[in-house]
Design a protein around this motif. Structure first.
Motif, PDB file in Angstrom:
ATOM      1  N   ASN B  84       0.821  -1.206   0.000  1.00  0.00           N
ATOM      2  CA  ASN B  84       0.000   0.000   0.000  1.00  0.00           C
ATOM      3  C   ASN B  84       0.857   1.259   0.000  1.00  0.00           C
ATOM      4  O   ASN B  84       0.736   2.107  -0.881  1.00  0.00           O
ATOM      5  CB  ASN B  84      -0.961  -0.026   1.188  1.00  0.00           C
ATOM      6  N   SER B  85       1.764   1.387   0.988  1.00  0.00           N
ATOM      7  CA  SER B  85       2.558   2.619   1.040  1.00  0.00           C
ATOM      8  C   SER B  85       3.861   2.512   0.258  1.00  0.00           C
ATOM      9  O   SER B  85       4.574   3.506   0.107  1.00  0.00           O
ATOM     10  CB  SER B  85       2.859   3.030   2.479  1.00  0.00           C
ATOM     11  N   GLU B  86       4.185   1.306  -0.201  1.00  0.00           N
ATOM     12  CA  GLU B  86       5.422   1.095  -0.980  1.00  0.00           C
ATOM     13  C   GLU B  86       6.645   1.629  -0.228  1.00  0.00           C
ATOM     14  O   GLU B  86       7.502   2.306  -0.793  1.00  0.00           O
ATOM     15  CB  GLU B  86       5.274   1.725  -2.382  1.00  0.00           C
ATOM     16  N   GLN B 237       3.504  13.383  -3.362  1.00  0.00           N
ATOM     17  CA  GLN B 237       2.450  12.368  -3.302  1.00  0.00           C
ATOM     18  C   GLN B 237       1.074  13.021  -3.395  1.00  0.00           C
ATOM     19  O   GLN B 237       0.473  13.419  -2.393  1.00  0.00           O
ATOM     20  CB  GLN B 237       2.575  11.588  -1.979  1.00  0.00           C
ATOM     21  N   TRP B 239      -2.778  12.724  -4.406  1.00  0.00           N
ATOM     22  CA  TRP B 239      -3.758  11.639  -4.384  1.00  0.00           C
ATOM     23  C   TRP B 239      -5.014  12.053  -5.129  1.00  0.00           C
ATOM     24  O   TRP B 239      -5.326  13.244  -5.246  1.00  0.00           O
ATOM     25  CB  TRP B 239      -4.036  11.391  -2.904  1.00  0.00           C
ATOM     26  N   ARG B 283      -6.072   0.709  -4.460  1.00  0.00           N
ATOM     27  CA  ARG B 283      -5.978   2.048  -3.876  1.00  0.00           C
ATOM     28  C   ARG B 283      -6.696   3.035  -4.807  1.00  0.00           C
ATOM     29  O   ARG B 283      -6.587   2.935  -6.032  1.00  0.00           O
ATOM     30  CB  ARG B 283      -4.516   2.452  -3.706  1.00  0.00           C
ATOM     31  N   GLY B 382       1.664   7.731   1.411  1.00  0.00           N
ATOM     32  CA  GLY B 382       1.302   6.972   0.220  1.00  0.00           C
ATOM     33  C   GLY B 382       0.234   5.926   0.412  1.00  0.00           C
ATOM     34  O   GLY B 382      -0.371   5.477  -0.559  1.00  0.00           O
ATOM     35  N   ALA B 383      -0.011   5.524   1.653  1.00  0.00           N
ATOM     36  CA  ALA B 383      -0.992   4.460   1.853  1.00  0.00           C
ATOM     37  C   ALA B 383      -2.403   5.007   1.716  1.00  0.00           C
ATOM     38  O   ALA B 383      -2.662   6.159   2.018  1.00  0.00           O
ATOM     39  CB  ALA B 383      -0.815   3.821   3.223  1.00  0.00           C
ATOM     40  N   ARG B 518       6.206   5.987  -7.363  1.00  0.00           N
ATOM     41  CA  ARG B 518       5.993   5.264  -6.098  1.00  0.00           C
ATOM     42  C   ARG B 518       4.702   5.764  -5.496  1.00  0.00           C
ATOM     43  O   ARG B 518       4.520   6.978  -5.350  1.00  0.00           O
ATOM     44  CB  ARG B 518       7.174   5.515  -5.134  1.00  0.00           C
ATOM     45  N   ALA B 519       3.840   4.843  -5.173  1.00  0.00           N
ATOM     46  CA  ALA B 519       2.556   5.157  -4.501  1.00  0.00           C
ATOM     47  C   ALA B 519       1.772   6.181  -5.330  1.00  0.00           C
ATOM     48  O   ALA B 519       1.496   5.959  -6.504  1.00  0.00           O
ATOM     49  CB  ALA B 519       2.795   5.595  -3.067  1.00  0.00           C
ATOM     50  N   CYS B 520       1.457   7.339  -4.744  1.00  0.00           N
ATOM     51  CA  CYS B 520       0.617   8.333  -5.427  1.00  0.00           C
ATOM     52  C   CYS B 520       1.365   9.118  -6.503  1.00  0.00           C
ATOM     53  O   CYS B 520       0.763   9.917  -7.209  1.00  0.00           O
ATOM     54  CB  CYS B 520       0.099   9.396  -4.467  1.00  0.00           C
TER      55      CYS B 520
END
Lengths: 92, 567
Positions: B84-86, B237, B239, B283, B382-383, B518-520
């Motif tokens: 999830n948060s990488e 990040q 979202w 996500r 990021g999660a 990575r993530a968002c």
């Protein structure tokens, strides 16, 4: 007009004014009833409708045509896609 | 330093032990727990609207994601950190936050929050998006929850102040001494002298116009901390969630937890390509990004398809999302039969990038006397949609910060306030009210900012467009001296816009700095994740000339349990 207030039913209790997260509503100084002061900032969240104890507020969502979806248009422009072309065939 | 009489000529001085900015779930829990820790302390909660009625937590569609004894714990933790948060999230934070989510939900139920129960009276739990192991408890409507927490605060003697926009922090010898702000109805200027300050005033939402519940979230916490010499982390990040094109609506947990499917113009199930494990329950920003990638590849538009769902599930969705149900009825759309166009929503930071905090208690890095909680902080890196990072986690961070702030406030005196600084801040704040007609309207500037952010710093970034964004943002900022405000309401909008511009610049700079995805954060020119070179946080500050600076800092995965294979 997404928000309508029935001023005949309004008692000026102010519940709608307190509940609006966008500061759209105020109490009129002379009639002491709720008035829509900043309609442009209304997001049709319906908090005013839900909090009015006298049920004199109506909120009607006009469906936004997809071609009017500002955010989607900007995302497409950023990718070099013409939103007029891309969104013209979209239905609700 | 100046005597109190000097300050009183500039505005109304309000003294308190603990100043809490923002009355969402985080700020409300902070207020309650601060009072529980020390009932003798004065706790003042200030909100731009009305505590318990505004912001994302008051408009949550109705799912509280939480862990409960009996749920999977170890696999859930691992999933939060790795998939999830990488690896962006602080791994020390996660276990306690997950466990404490149960305490917080139990408290909410004790305080009278109505959760959905089955015929036997047991709490209903449903699988939620973003996870294979996480569950949520449906409850009946957003403000019903936050208002109950507010009433707990009222019961304990928390003072509430409404319609007051806290705009800047006051620092004395590197410590937080309080803040300044104004009433958005009558323009009255306030100077808050506080022993401890907790920022629960949310994240930044970059939309042009208010989107349900998000209007007040204009990056106020991050902007104030940057201007006060503090730090943002993970500013790249950004979202987004997703929803119907024709109406702003929450409810993705319910709709996709119930089995809704997203299809592209060819009828293909979109998420089979991007995340075959979680599909539409990926996500939220992952789904938003996927929809945009489908458009980029010529397979848009995308649609929500619920035609395969049982009548019971359709009814459950409509009952739980009354705003959506009313709108569908008004438009003659049958959720059981018709496809609804589905799009990415506007960009926000939503607790994934924000004020840097040192722990799950929300202590702001190197700024004693200051805490940042929930969406104002960066802690969840990021999660998306987990018990450690969603609605209840904001409440939990608030609870922890409230206790720490109470302990701190009980042991310090109020700090003197720099009158000259207050004078400068007040002059800057009210400058738009001196601007004559013919100047720039807020709505034009807000539209332009939203265009720049969504076109260039959005879900799909690249170097050329990020640099273009920075140049266009500067061009816009150069026009800010022409922004006019005819009353306090418009001043609120103008100040919010200035905060958004600052955070947008931070986002663009940090996005340029992170040369991977990575993530968002997703770069079209660096589409892969690179754990060898990029186990790093971006750290953003404002220099004394007002320029954004970004540096990199190693994520200390070496001392944690979960590390990628290359570390």
């Amino acid at each position: 007009m997404p928000v309508k207030i029935d001023s005949a039913g309004c008692t000026g209790c102010g519940a709608c004014v307190l509940s609006c997260p966008q500061d759209v509503l105020r109490l009129d100084d002379t009639q002491h009833k709720a008035v829509i002061t900043y309609l442009r900032d209304c997001s049709s969240c319906r908090e005013c409708l839900l909090h009015c104890p006298f049920h004199c507020i109506d909120v009607v969502n006009r469906p936004r045509k997809v071609a009017e979806n500002f955010t989607m248009k900007q995302y497409l422009i950023g990718l070099g896609i013409d939103p007029k072309q891309a969104l013209s065939g979209s239905k609700k | 330093m100046v005597k109190r009489q000097g300050l009183a000529t500039l505005g109304t001085v309000i003294d308190t032990d603990i100043l809490i900015v923002g009355g969402g779930i985080g700020g409300l829990f902070a207020a309650v727990k601060a009072k529980d820790k020390d009932s003798a302390l004065d706790v003042l909660l200030v909100d731009k609207c009305e505590a318990g009625l505004a912001g994302p937590s008051a408009h949550a569609a109705g799912i509280v994601i939480n862990w409960q004894p009996g749920d999977n714990f170890d696999d859930y933790l691992k999933e939060i950190i790795i998939e999830n948060s990488e690896y962006l999230i602080d791994q020390d934070y996660v276990p306690e936050a997950v466990r404490q989510s149960y305490e917080r939900v139990s408290e909410l139920i004790d305080w009278g929050v109505d959760v959905q129960r089955d015929a036997a009276g047991n709490q209903i739990r449903i699988p939620v998006i973003g996870t294979a192991y996480g569950y949520g408890t449906p409850f009946l409507g957003g403000t019903q929850l936050t208002w109950k927490v507010r009433m707990q605060g009222v019961k304990r003697g928390v003072r509430l102040m409404s319609r007051t926009f806290v705009t800047d922090l006051l620092m004395t010898d590197g410590k937080c001494a309080g803040a300044v702000g104004f009433n958005v109805g009558n323009g009255k200027f306030y100077i808050f002298r506080a022993k401890a300050t907790i920022l629960g005033n949310g994240t930044v939402f970059f939309g042009r116009r208010p989107q349900m519940g998000q209007a007040g979230t204009t990056g106020d916490a991050a902007a104030a901390v940057l201007r006060a010499g503090g730090v943002m982390r993970n500013a790249e990040q950004v979202w987004a969630t997703h929803g119907p094109a024709a109406l702003d609506s929450s409810g993705v947990h319910l709709i996709f937890g119930s089995g809704g499917i997203i299809r592209n113009a060819k009828g293909e199930r979109v998420m089979e390509k991007y995340n075959p494990k979680l599909l539409e329950r990926s996500r939220r920003y992952e789904v938003a990004r996927a929809i945009l990638l489908e458009w980029k590849e010529g397979r848009g538009p995308c649609y929500l398809d619920c035609s395969h769902l049982s009548p019971e599930k359709i009814t459950h969705i409509k009952t739980s999302l009354p705003r959506l149900a009313i709108a569908l009825q008004q438009w003659g759309i049958d959720l059981a039969r018709d496809k609804i166009e589905w799009v990415p929503y506007g960009l926000a930071m939503q607790c994934v990038g924000g004020v840097r905090v040192d722990s799950g208690d929300g202590a702001v890095s190197q700024m004693p006397g200051l805490w940042a909680i929930g969406n104002a902080s960066d802690f969840v890196g990021g999660a998306d949609s987990t018990a450690a990072t969603a609605l209840i986690a904001s409440g939990n961070m608030g609870a922890r910060a409230g206790v720490r702030a109470a302990e701190y406030a009980a042991g310090v005196h109020s700090l003197p306030i720099d009158e000259q600084r207050v004078h400068v801040l007040k002059k800057e704040l009210f400058a738009p009210m001196q601007v004559k007609t013919g100047a720039m309207a807020h709505s034009d500037a807000a539209t332009r900012l939203a265009e720049i952010v969504h076109q260039h710093i959005g879900l799909l970034k690249d170097e050329a467009r990020l640099k273009l964004a920075l140049s266009e943002l500067q061009e816009l900022k150069d026009k800010f001296s022409a922004l006019a405000a005819k009353d306090a309401h418009e001043l609120m909008l103008v100040q919010g816009l200035k905060n958004k511009e600052l955070v947008a610049k931070a986002c663009a700079q940090a996005s340029l700095a992170r040369q991977e995805s990575r993530a968002c954060h997703y770069r079209l020119d660096y589409p892969s994740r690179d754990d060898k070179k990029w186990l790093k946080w971006t750290i953003t500050t404002l220099d004394k000339d007002g320029k954004i600076k970004v540096r990199l800092e190693d994520i200390p995965v070496g001392r944690w349990k979960y590390q990628p294979a290359v570390a």
